[in-house]
Each structure stands twice: as C-alpha cells, then as structure tokens.
Design an enzyme around this catalytic site. Structure first.
Site, mmCIF file in Angstrom:
data_model
loop_
_atom_site.group_PDB
_atom_site.id
_atom_site.type_symbol
_atom_site.label_atom_id
_atom_site.label_comp_id
_atom_site.label_asym_id
_atom_site.label_seq_id
_atom_site.Cartn_x
_atom_site.Cartn_y
_atom_site.Cartn_z
ATOM 1 N N ASN A 180 9.447 -2.981 -5.120
ATOM 2 C CA ASN A 180 8.854 -1.686 -4.744
ATOM 3 C C ASN A 180 8.946 -1.390 -3.247
ATOM 4 O O ASN A 180 8.947 -0.234 -2.842
ATOM 5 C CB ASN A 180 7.416 -1.573 -5.237
ATOM 6 C CG ASN A 180 6.526 -2.688 -4.735
ATOM 7 O OD1 ASN A 180 6.997 -3.767 -4.346
ATOM 8 N ND2 ASN A 180 5.219 -2.456 -4.743
ATOM 9 N N GLU A 277 0.912 -12.512 -2.847
ATOM 10 C CA GLU A 277 0.403 -11.143 -2.858
ATOM 11 C C GLU A 277 0.760 -10.593 -4.234
ATOM 12 O O GLU A 277 1.905 -10.246 -4.491
ATOM 13 C CB GLU A 277 1.035 -10.329 -1.722
ATOM 14 C CG GLU A 277 0.255 -9.062 -1.376
ATOM 15 C CD GLU A 277 0.661 -7.890 -2.230
ATOM 16 O OE1 GLU A 277 -0.030 -7.651 -3.257
ATOM 17 O OE2 GLU A 277 1.632 -7.217 -1.897
ATOM 18 N N CYS A 311 1.204 -2.002 -5.588
ATOM 19 C CA CYS A 311 0.248 -2.996 -6.094
ATOM 20 C C CYS A 311 -1.196 -2.644 -5.757
ATOM 21 O O CYS A 311 -2.109 -2.967 -6.508
ATOM 22 C CB CYS A 311 0.595 -4.376 -5.537
ATOM 23 S SG CYS A 311 0.752 -4.414 -3.736
ATOM 24 N N GLU A 491 -0.875 -10.921 4.382
ATOM 25 C CA GLU A 491 0.268 -10.386 5.105
ATOM 26 C C GLU A 491 -0.289 -9.588 6.277
ATOM 27 O O GLU A 491 -1.336 -8.949 6.164
ATOM 28 C CB GLU A 491 1.092 -9.442 4.214
ATOM 29 C CG GLU A 491 1.459 -9.996 2.854
ATOM 30 C CD GLU A 491 2.796 -10.697 2.828
ATOM 31 O OE1 GLU A 491 3.236 -11.178 3.893
ATOM 32 O OE2 GLU A 491 3.384 -10.787 1.740
#
Length: 517
Positions: A180, A277, A311, A491
């Site tokens: 994505n 993640e 997400c 992140e």
C-alpha cells in the site's frame, strides 16, 4: 498515512502541478529490466520457475514479470550488505548524514518521476503519491539529522570508577514491505537503520516491486557504499529465507497479522529482534459537540485514502446518536462526489484497488455486510471508468454502510478497502467499551470541542496512535505503531533509533580489584 504537508506548489516560480508533463501514462509502461539490486547494481535471477506477472491496477495490463530470489540470490544480497556494513558502521554520524541528505535531495529532484511510477504500480492518486514521496524524503532527512546525535551515558561510580554506555548498530537488517505504501515504507525502514550504522536488505511486496529499487539506486547515487541498501524480490519463500539467514541481525515487517506472526516465529529461532507494523480495525469517535464539518472531513480521510487500503484507517465510525442523521447525510453527500478514475489525473481522488483478487475480496465484504443486515447508503459496487483504456482496471465506488452493529463482519474484520461502517452510541463510557472491543490496536480518533473529554478519551483508547480532531496525519517526527496484535516496535520518531541499535555497557575500574578469592 498522510504526512502533514502544504498542497501548494513547492517552487513559487513554477507553474501549477497540473501543468507538469507526464513521464508515464496509464497503459504505456512495460518493464524488462531486472528488479533485484545488490552490490551496487541491478541483478537478474535464474528462478524462472517462480516468475509471476505484475499488473497495473489502473488498466489490468501486465507491467512486468517478476523473478523471485532464491537461496543463492538472498545469500548474495546479505553478503553484499555485510560488506557494506563493515565500512558504513565505521563512518561518523556526520559522514552517514551527508550521504542520506544527498539521497533526500535526489528524491526531491525526482519527485514527479517516483510518484508517477508509484501510481502506475500501486493505483493510488498522483496527489497522494506525491505526498508519499515527500514523506519518504522527510524521513531520510529526519534520521540524517539524528545520525550524529547517537550517544551513550556516563555514570560516575564510587572510588573514581565509572561506567559508560555505547549505542551500536545491529548489523544487517531486513525490511519487508507492504503493497500500500511501497516507496514510503522502504524509506521508513531504511532511514533509521542506516542512520544507526546498519545496512539493509529490503523485500518489497511482489504486488508492487517497482519503486523500492529506485530508492536503492538513489542511495547508491548519493555515495553509499555498494550493498548498503539491497532489494530482493519474491514472495513468502524469499521472506522466509531472509528471516532464517544466520547473518541477518533484525527483521522489520509491515503487513498482515497472520504473516507477522509467522515472521516473529521464524526470527525467534535465531533470537532476532523484530519490529512488526500489522493490521488495524480502528475506531473513530464522533461526539455531538464536534465541529461537524471537520468531523465529516476526518471520517472521509479515515476511510478513503489510498482507496481505503491503509492499515490505520478508522473504519469503525461511532457517531453520537443526536447528530447521527446529520452526520450520515453529509458523509454520503460527499462520498457521492469523490472522483474515481485514472489515478494519474490531477482531478482524481480515488484510483483502482491494487489487484483483482483484492477487489473481489472487498466487494465480498460488502455483500456479506448486506446479508448480515447492514444498509448500503452509497457505493460498494464495481466501477467501470468511461475511458476504454481503464476498463480492465480494479475500480469500485467508495462504500458507506449504515445500520451496522458490533457483531457484523464489516465491523470486526479488517477489510482494507474503501468501506466505512457507521455505528451510533449514546454515552462516552459505552463507546469506549465498544471501541476497545477488538484484538487490534493500531490507531483511534476522536472529534470533540471539549478538550477535557478529548484527552480523557484518548487516555482510555487502547491504540498506539491516537488522533484528536484530525485523522491519518503521520509526521515523521513522531512514532507510529500499535498496541495488542497490531504490532511490536515503532516506525519514525526518535524512539525508533532504539529498535535499530543495541546498547553496550562498559565498566571502568580505577582502583584495585577487591577479590573474594
């Protein structure tokens, strides 16, 4: 995920973005160059039996044939990374920062080219793709700024003795990306790793393999040692080879929960640290005292960015009962006018989904929602653009579902498409209980004018990234990551340095040894 950026033109002397000449057009790209990169150049593989087609989402055409890396190629890439690590880790933080800043400059100069290739490969709108490229550049700049600040601690002890700590790199890190945000994720993983003195082998999703290799070439052009960032293509078998490789020190993965569990299990066999993640099914809480205009815009941003393939999306939209009708009417009205079509056009706000199987999966969720009693207030159907060149693409109309309940599949499961589920609530206590009733905890949001309520609510939301009166804004300066089954580690932000380095303690005796023997 959207970096807070001005959408105005960066160069005041330049014309509007719409006037930029296109380097590519939908249906015009076919690539034959190798997509693997290690030791400073592109590499072909001998894995003919594992070849798979890569498709252009906007048209359904084949973009290229992907050759997966096997054990030999993975080992070569890891060895190249090892070689680069030996040189890179000995450089000062300022020296590493110089290379990273140069890479950021190259990205800035090639912004349009990278963004257009991202659109061709992924299907998101050119407007969003530019912001993704900017986020990648800013992430590299941010960690370049931190590279020279990595430091330990001095601890004075009794008798003149002392101890100190050193923050040291891990070695060869593996990054495994999702489809994505292909270019952005490659930067989000490589930038902190390289700033800490590591090297990296990166595996993009086989669905979107085209832009990670551009980043590897950019680092090389910026003066990085050969093998600093390497790209290996492939599916789960290639990922497994990377996770099990004895010379890999760490694995960072972005993707689904089931795959994250497998990666964690594989890495555990070598006691390798992991950053994960993973997925989300995030709640967005709309209180009756909100600024309705902003709440509506926030809900659209929380559901329809990148065709809903995000997400952190706030797909469970809880609206306080007193404003439900007004909120729903406005959301539906604005969803109806979202322009769907060629993602390379400036006016397009929603492009195709990433591939045919995923489109079919999302449409099946809509059908299941209807069977379970949800009402389709708008959309949720295949869309065929009027341009005949696009009729093989993977388009659907953005969907708003009403009359949803907490037990429905559309509310409980991550759809990963442009599907918004609307639910009503009456009290703060009730909505917090329902919002937290999930195994995932990536993100959450709240819209209210009551500042006390806003902070009280986010304190009780079980999610790693919470938004107040906005949604899906992800500055690179702040950490991004989840609670519960949404992942481990972070992140971005300063804290991510801790996930790409290790701490060594050194004790220094200034007197004699006081021995018991």
């Amino acid at each position: 995920m959207l970096r807070r950026l001005a959408l105005s033109v960066r160069n005041p002397n330049a014309g509007p973005v719409a006037a930029v000449a296109r380097l590519f057009s939908a249906g015009s790209v076919h690539l034959t160059d190798p997509l693997n990169f290690w030791g400073g150049k592109r590499r072909a593989t001998d894995q003919r039996s594992s070849a798979q087609n890569v498709y252009e989402p906007a048209t359904g055409r084949v973009l290229c044939v992907l050759q997966s890396c096997g054990a030999v190629e993975v080992d070569q890439a890891v060895k190249a990374a090892q070689s680069a690590f030996g040189h890179w880790c000995k450089m000062s933080g300022m020296e590493r920062a110089k290379v990273m800043i140069e890479a950021a400059h190259i990205i800035e100069n090639r912004r349009e080219e990278i963004a257009e290739m991202e659109v061709i490969n992924n299907g998101k709108s050119i407007t969003e793709a530019r912001l993704d490229v900017d986020s990648a550049r800013l992430c590299i700049e941010y960690y370049a700024g931190l590279a020279s600040t990595l430091a330990g601690q001095h601890v004075q002890l009794a008798g003149g003795s002392f101890a100190y700590t050193r923050r040291e790199p891990l070695g060869v890190c593996v990054g495994i990306g999702a489809w994505n945000y292909p270019f952005q994720i490659a930067a989000w993983k490589s930038a902190p790793a390289l700033a800490c003195g590591n090297s990296m082998v990166f595996k993009p999703s086989p669905v979107t393999p085209l832009t990670a290799i551009m980043l590897a070439e950019i680092y090389a052009q910026a003066g990085a040692p050969e093998g600093l960032l390497n790209v290996v293509q492939g599916d789960h078998e290639t990922g497994s080879l990377l996770c099990h490789h004895p010379d890999v020190a760490k694995v960072s993965f972005t993707g689904s929960v089931p795959t994250g569990k497998k990666i964690m299990e594989m890495a555990s066999r070598g006691v390798k640290p992991v950053s994960l993640e993973l997925g989300g099914k995030s709640p967005l809480l709309i209180f009756q005292d909100c600024d309705l205009e902003n709440a509506v815009k926030g809900a659209l941003m929380a559901n329809f960015l990148s065709q809903g393939q995000v997400c952190s999306n706030g797909t469970r939209v809880f609206v306080q009962k007193d404003i439900l009708t007004e909120f729903v009417d406005e959301v539906v009205k604005r969803t109806q006018v979202i322009e769907i079509g060629n993602p390379l056009l400036e006016s397009t706000r929603m492009g195709p989904l990433v591939n045919r199987p995923h489109l079919d999966k999302v449409l099946a969720f809509v059908d299941q929602a209807k069977k379970e009693g949800a009402t389709v207030l708008y959309g949720g159907e295949p869309f065929i653009p009027p341009d005949p060149n696009l009729r093989g693409g993977y388009y659907m109309t953005p969907c708003v579902l009403g009359n949803c309940t907490d037990e429905m599949s559309c509310v409980k499961e991550e759809i990963f498409g442009p599907v918004m589920s609307l639910l009503s609530f009456e009290t703060e206590e009730e909505v917090l209980r329902r919002a937290n009733d999930t195994t995932l905890g990536l993100a959450a949001g709240v819209f209210t004018r009551d500042v006390k309520r806003a902070h009280r609510v986010v304190e009780h939301l079980k999610a790693g990234f919470c938004f107040i009166n906005n949604y899906n804004i992800t500055p690179v300066e702040v950490p991004f990551g989840g609670f519960k089954m949404s992942g481990i580690g972070r992140e971005n932000g300063q804290v991510t340095i801790e996930y790409y380095s290790q701490l060594k303690t050194v004790f220094v005796e200034m007197g004699d040894v006081n021995s018991l023997f």
